[in-house]
Design a protein around this motif. Structure first.
Motif, PDB file in Angstrom:
ATOM      1  N   UNK A   1       2.794   8.769   0.927  1.00 18.95           N
ATOM      2  CA  UNK A   1       2.239   8.296  -0.338  1.00 18.95           C
ATOM      3  C   UNK A   1       0.899   7.616  -0.082  1.00 18.95           C
ATOM      4  N   UNK A   2       0.205   7.336  -1.178  1.00 15.14           N
ATOM      5  CA  UNK A   2      -1.042   6.584  -1.026  1.00 15.14           C
ATOM      6  C   UNK A   2      -0.699   5.230  -0.414  1.00 15.14           C
ATOM      7  N   UNK A   3      -1.383   4.901   0.648  1.00 15.43           N
ATOM      8  CA  UNK A   3      -1.112   3.660   1.382  1.00 15.43           C
ATOM      9  C   UNK A   3      -1.975   2.539   0.786  1.00 15.43           C
ATOM     10  N   UNK A   4      -1.460   1.297   0.747  1.00 12.25           N
ATOM     11  CA  UNK A   4      -2.286   0.194   0.227  1.00 12.25           C
ATOM     12  C   UNK A   4      -3.650   0.095   0.924  1.00 12.25           C
ATOM     13  N   UNK A   5      -3.686   0.405   2.232  1.00 13.58           N
ATOM     14  CA  UNK A   5      -4.970   0.347   2.943  1.00 13.58           C
ATOM     15  C   UNK A   5      -5.941   1.410   2.428  1.00 13.58           C
ATOM     16  N   UNK A   6      -5.393   2.562   1.967  1.00 13.53           N
ATOM     17  CA  UNK A   6      -6.258   3.590   1.374  1.00 13.53           C
ATOM     18  C   UNK A   6      -6.938   3.046   0.123  1.00 13.53           C
ATOM     19  N   UNK A   7      -6.146   2.352  -0.703  1.00 13.26           N
ATOM     20  CA  UNK A   7      -6.696   1.789  -1.943  1.00 13.26           C
ATOM     21  C   UNK A   7      -7.785   0.769  -1.658  1.00 13.26           C
ATOM     22  N   UNK A   8      -7.499  -0.100  -0.700  1.00 12.22           N
ATOM     23  CA  UNK A   8      -8.481  -1.145  -0.383  1.00 12.22           C
ATOM     24  C   UNK A   8      -9.744  -0.537   0.200  1.00 12.22           C
ATOM     25  N   UNK A   9      -9.557   0.486   1.030  1.00 10.54           N
ATOM     26  CA  UNK A   9     -10.724   1.112   1.648  1.00 10.54           C
ATOM     27  C   UNK A   9     -11.528   1.900   0.610  1.00 10.54           C
ATOM     28  N   UNK A  10     -10.831   2.494  -0.363  1.00  9.02           N
ATOM     29  CA  UNK A  10     -11.523   3.234  -1.428  1.00  9.02           C
ATOM     30  C   UNK A  10     -12.499   2.310  -2.152  1.00  9.02           C
ATOM     31  N   UNK A  11     -12.094   1.046  -2.306  1.00  6.47           N
ATOM     32  CA  UNK A  11     -12.960   0.069  -2.962  1.00  6.47           C
ATOM     33  C   UNK A  11     -14.239  -0.158  -2.133  1.00  6.47           C
ATOM     34  N   UNK A  12     -14.070  -0.233  -0.816  1.00  8.68           N
ATOM     35  CA  UNK A  12     -15.232  -0.391   0.074  1.00  8.68           C
ATOM     36  C   UNK A  12     -16.170   0.809  -0.088  1.00  8.68           C
ATOM     37  N   UNK A  13     -15.577   1.998  -0.154  1.00 12.65           N
ATOM     38  CA  UNK A  13     -16.393   3.215  -0.279  1.00 12.65           C
ATOM     39  C   UNK A  13     -17.108   3.256  -1.621  1.00 12.65           C
ATOM     40  N   UNK A  14     -16.402   2.856  -2.679  1.00 14.38           N
ATOM     41  CA  UNK A  14     -17.041   2.839  -4.008  1.00 14.38           C
ATOM     42  C   UNK A  14     -18.265   1.939  -3.992  1.00 14.38           C
ATOM     43  N   UNK A  15     -18.120   0.787  -3.354  1.00 13.95           N
ATOM     44  CA  UNK A  15     -19.239  -0.172  -3.315  1.00 13.95           C
ATOM     45  C   UNK A  15     -20.439   0.393  -2.549  1.00 13.95           C
ATOM     46  N   UNK A  16     -20.175   1.283  -1.596  1.00 12.32           N
ATOM     47  CA  UNK A  16     -21.274   1.840  -0.793  1.00 12.32           C
ATOM     48  C   UNK A  16     -22.176   2.748  -1.614  1.00 12.32           C
ATOM     49  N   UNK A  17     -21.645   3.261  -2.734  1.00 14.83           N
ATOM     50  CA  UNK A  17     -22.382   4.172  -3.621  1.00 14.83           C
ATOM     51  C   UNK A  17     -22.833   5.465  -2.920  1.00 14.83           C
ATOM     52  N   UNK A  18     -22.203   5.781  -1.792  1.00 18.22           N
ATOM     53  CA  UNK A  18     -22.497   7.034  -1.089  1.00 18.22           C
ATOM     54  C   UNK A  18     -21.592   8.129  -1.638  1.00 18.22           C
ATOM     55  N   UNK A  19     -22.011   9.399  -1.508  1.00 22.29           N
ATOM     56  CA  UNK A  19     -21.106  10.480  -1.889  1.00 22.29           C
ATOM     57  C   UNK A  19     -19.885  10.488  -0.977  1.00 22.29           C
ATOM     58  N   UNK A  20     -18.706  10.581  -1.587  1.00 23.90           N
ATOM     59  CA  UNK A  20     -17.460  10.550  -0.815  1.00 23.90           C
ATOM     60  C   UNK A  20     -16.692  11.843  -1.057  1.00 23.90           C
ATOM     61  N   UNK A  21     -16.257  12.476   0.019  1.00 21.07           N
ATOM     62  CA  UNK A  21     -15.393  13.658  -0.086  1.00 21.07           C
ATOM     63  C   UNK A  21     -14.018  13.253   0.434  1.00 21.07           C
ATOM     64  N   UNK A  22     -13.012  13.401  -0.422  1.00 19.70           N
ATOM     65  CA  UNK A  22     -11.644  13.050  -0.035  1.00 19.70           C
ATOM     66  C   UNK A  22     -11.043  14.229   0.738  1.00 19.70           C
ATOM     67  N   UNK A  23     -10.571  13.950   1.940  1.00 23.31           N
ATOM     68  CA  UNK A  23     -10.001  15.007   2.788  1.00 23.31           C
ATOM     69  C   UNK A  23      -8.536  14.690   3.035  1.00 23.31           C
ATOM     70  N   UNK A  24      -7.652  15.603   2.639  1.00 17.90           N
ATOM     71  CA  UNK A  24      -6.229  15.340   2.837  1.00 17.90           C
ATOM     72  C   UNK A  24      -5.498  16.559   3.379  1.00 17.90           C
ATOM     73  N   UNK A  25      -4.299  16.306   3.917  1.00 15.59           N
ATOM     74  CA  UNK A  25      -3.448  17.373   4.409  1.00 15.59           C
ATOM     75  C   UNK A  25      -4.197  18.312   5.350  1.00 15.59           C
ATOM     76  N   UNK A  26      -4.574  17.771   6.483  1.00 10.03           N
ATOM     77  CA  UNK A  26      -5.489  18.498   7.353  1.00 10.03           C
ATOM     78  C   UNK A  26      -4.920  19.798   7.925  1.00 10.03           C
ATOM     79  N   UNK A  27      -3.645  19.822   8.227  1.00 12.49           N
ATOM     80  CA  UNK A  27      -3.041  21.016   8.831  1.00 12.49           C
ATOM     81  C   UNK A  27      -3.968  21.681   9.860  1.00 12.49           C
ATOM     82  N   UNK A  28      -4.372  20.862  10.810  1.00 14.68           N
ATOM     83  CA  UNK A  28      -5.297  21.372  11.828  1.00 14.68           C
ATOM     84  C   UNK A  28      -4.561  21.835  13.075  1.00 14.68           C
ATOM     85  N   UNK A  29      -3.374  21.253  13.292  1.00 16.74           N
ATOM     86  CA  UNK A  29      -2.721  21.535  14.564  1.00 16.74           C
ATOM     87  C   UNK A  29      -1.296  22.023  14.333  1.00 16.74           C
TER      88      UNK A  29
END
Ligand SMILES: Nc1nc2c(ncn2[C@@H]2O[C@H](COP(=O)(O)OP(=O)(O)OP(=O)(O)O)[C@@H](O)[C@H]2O)c(=O)[nH]1
Ligand SMILES: [Mg+2]
Length: 123
Positions: free
Chosen positions: A95-123
């Motif tokens: 599930x969405x982790x509380x740290x994800x929510x808090x970090x999302x706030x940091x990213x929003x404040x940066x005003x940089x373009x953000x791409x959300x990457x999930x479910x990597x299935x790389x390995x």
């Protein structure tokens, strides 16, 4: 450093795994244990002939007084500041982790373009 892509997110979500995949090397240490990446780590990626720089960062833990986590936080802030775009990695297996929510706030404040990457299935 142009076209800098920063890989960011909470600890242990696969940031270094993605970094290694993009750069085609295994230079970043990948481990089950969280807090393994502590410094910013640069590499080069290529997208359809366009070269870009990618930076792997340590896992962001807001407000922690742990010395290592505080140092990692400083490094992440530097990477966010210098990046043109941020890849925000989350673990889609949980599930969405509380740290994800808090970090999302940091990213929003940066005003940089953000791409959300999930479910990597790389390995
Ligand atoms: N099944 C699966 N495991 C993954 C994937 N990506 C990463 N892992 C595993 O998740 C663990 C953490 O991966 P890392 O790439 O070290 O994670 P990190 O976000 O860089 O971790 P820190 O640097 O400690 O914040 C390792 O055991 C990886 O093998 C994935 O796409 N699928
Ligand atoms: Mg890492």
């Amino acid at each position: 450093m142009s076209r800098l892509v920063a890989i960011v997110g909470r600890p242990n979500v696969g940031k270094s795994t993605l970094f290694n995949r993009i750069t085609g090397h295994r230079h970043a240490i990948v481990d089950d244990m969280s807090g393994v990446t502590r410094d910013r780590h640069y590499g080069t990626g290529d997208w359809n002939g366009v070269e870009f720089t990618v930076v792997d960062t340590g896992g962001f833990v807001p407000d922690s007084e742990d010395t290592f986590e505080a140092a990692i936080r400083d490094q992440v802030h530097i990477a966010i500041e210098e990046a043109a775009v941020l890849l925000f990695i989350v673990d889609a297996q949980s599930d969405v982790h509380p740290l994800d929510n808090e970090f999302a706030e940091v990213l929003r404040k940066s005003k940089k373009p953000v791409i959300l990457v999930m479910d990597l299935i790389l390995i």
